[in-house]
Design an enzyme around this catalytic site. Structure first.
Site, mmCIF file in Angstrom:
data_model
loop_
_atom_site.group_PDB
_atom_site.id
_atom_site.type_symbol
_atom_site.label_atom_id
_atom_site.label_comp_id
_atom_site.label_asym_id
_atom_site.label_seq_id
_atom_site.Cartn_x
_atom_site.Cartn_y
_atom_site.Cartn_z
ATOM 1 C CB CYS A 77 -0.985 -0.035 1.169
ATOM 2 S SG CYS A 77 -2.314 1.165 0.991
ATOM 3 C CG HIS A 175 -4.005 -3.390 2.822
ATOM 4 N ND1 HIS A 175 -2.969 -2.965 3.624
ATOM 5 C CD2 HIS A 175 -4.586 -2.278 2.344
ATOM 6 C CE1 HIS A 175 -2.937 -1.648 3.639
ATOM 7 N NE2 HIS A 175 -3.908 -1.195 2.877
ATOM 8 C CD GLU A 177 -1.876 -6.035 5.146
ATOM 9 O OE1 GLU A 177 -1.469 -6.453 4.049
ATOM 10 O OE2 GLU A 177 -2.020 -4.821 5.418
#
Lengths: 193, 251
Positions: A77, A175, A177
């Site tokens: 990001c 993202h 994650e």
């Protein structure tokens, strides 16, 4: 395997660290230059604003250190955007690893882009076992232009780089994650590079 | 293409999930982590956790809970309830939340929105508005709907976006708990007049209601609690239905 997550003033480092734990990788969150330089893999996360992040990196001499790293580095990001030439956010000069500029979304679309969008034209070992048009989670108001470094595209009013690669440097706008099992797979692919 | 989002909301009291109707007859509904994992596995696009604990002391358990949630789920989540300061937010974001939501505190001190967006970025600042239609217009309510203000909802929505809100969570009190559908008119009005995503909330009862809030209400996301808690609507079935209705959705 030593995985360092770069700690600075704009990190979502703890979310990245938890995601790595879920794939059995224990990472350490650090801003210590020696620790980062000697890690096998480096993750450069980011949530926040570009100019204040760049100021922090310069003040702590992390800017030059990141550019000189030789092991695989993954920017996420804002981390990816900071690896580009410059950003319209706060008119910041960035690290210049990738050649393109980071620009503000304009036009009719809502800004920031928040939610799940597709990635396509996947062209990197980072996307092993990831299908074309897979959904990833995005939250951003600025985007990286397309260039020779582009390894994935996403459309939001226009087509932009949702992932970049140059030599040992990788960057993803989304993202991983927070992108479910497929995002987890991308983190796993990076760790296995 | 960016997809429309389905967002289950979990009410949290003293670190546990609670279920009730209009904050009354609240019952313990178990461990928030288990429910969060279940929703995540079913294909929820995001989660919202709303802390309704009565005291600040009990809220301290919130950051521990946020930490446990972040360790266990791999989709984004927002945390709201009782956030009054930039420092409150640091703790929550640092524990692993992606976004925070403010409501009454932002109305009473609008500069809080500005401070939060400057410090953490607009993308993690959700401003929640509770709204009610009366005297031919939609007005902002505070304190969980107990306190009326003279502020028109459309005006407040424009102000908070100028201050740095990255997203608006709009709950219609007229519709909330009725299961008769979302307030598509005010949702659409806000969505067409501000340039940030709108999460519509209040009134979900059927799958058609979700379709309508996206097509008629122009919402970017739809939030619901009880229809998901009581399994009146299952998320995978809802998403298949919306996809068949030509709504862009992540399957």
């Amino acid at each position: 395997m030593k995985v360092a997550i770069v700690k600075y003033n704009s990190g979502n480092s703890c979310s990245v660290s938890f995601a790595l734990e879920r794939i059995g990788v224990s990472a350490f969150i650090t801003s210590d230059i020696h620790e980062i330089q000697t890690a096998d893999k480096v993750i450069f996360p980011g949530v926040g604003e570009a100019s204040s992040a760049m100021n922090f990196l310069r003040e702590n001499k992390l800017d030059k250190m990141i550019v000189d790293l030789k092991q695989p580095v993954l920017g996420i990001c804002l981390g990816m955007q900071l690896m580009c030439e410059s950003s319209e956010e706060g008119n910041s000069k960035c690290l210049g690893i990738f050649n393109q500029k980071v620009l503000k979304f304009s036009g009719d679309n809502k800004v920031p882009q928040i939610g799940w969008n597709n990635i396509s034209n996947l062209n990197s070992a980072l996307f092993k076992n990831i299908d074309e048009m897979e959904y990833m989670y995005f939250v951003h108001g600025y985007y990286a232009e397309k260039s020779v470094n582009t390894i994935a595209n996403t459309s939001y009013g226009l087509e932009y780089s949702s992932a970049l690669q140059k030599d040992n440097f990788y960057g993803v706008q989304f993202h991983p994650e927070k992108s479910g099992m497929k995002g987890q797979q991308i983190l796993k692919n990076f760790i296995e590079l | 293409m960016l997809t429309k989002r389905i967002i289950p909301c979990l009410d949290i009291k003293d670190g546990r999930t609670v279920k009730g109707v209009n904050f009354e007859n609240i019952k313990d509904a178990g461990d928030p982590i288990e429910l969060a994992i279940e929703y995540s596995n079913q294909g929820a696009d995001e989660l919202v956790f709303l802390d309704i604990s009565a005291t600040n002391e009990k809220r301290k358990t919130l950051s521990e809970l946020v930490n446990r949630i972040a360790k266990n789920i791999n989709i984004p989540f927002t945390v709201g309830g009782g956030i009054n300061s930039v420092d409150d937010v640091y703790e929550i974001l640092n524990s692993g939340a992606d976004k925070i939501s403010v409501n009454t505190s932002a109305f009473k001190n609008p500069s809080l929105i500005n401070d939060l967006s400057k410090r953490y970025g607009t993308q993690c600042v959700v401003v929640a508005i509770d709204t009610k239609f009366e005297n031919n217009d939609w007005y902002v309510y505070l304190n969980g709907g107990r306190v009326k203000t003279d502020k028109k909802t459309i005006e407040w929505a424009k102000e908070i976006v100028d201050l740095g809100a990255g997203e608006i969570l709009l709950t219609s009190m007229n519709n909330d708990g009725t299961k008769s559908g979302f307030a598509n008119d005010i949702t659409r009005m806000i969505s067409e007049n501000v340039n940030v995503p709108i999460i519509a909330s209040g009134g979900a009862g059927t799958m058609e209601h979700f379709r309508d809030v996206f097509t008629v209400g122009k919402a970017d996301a739809a939030l619901a609690a009880s229809v998901f808690h009581y399994k009146e609507i299952e998320i995978p079935i809802l998403k298949k239905y919306l996809n068949a209705q030509k709504i862009n959705i992540r399957l």
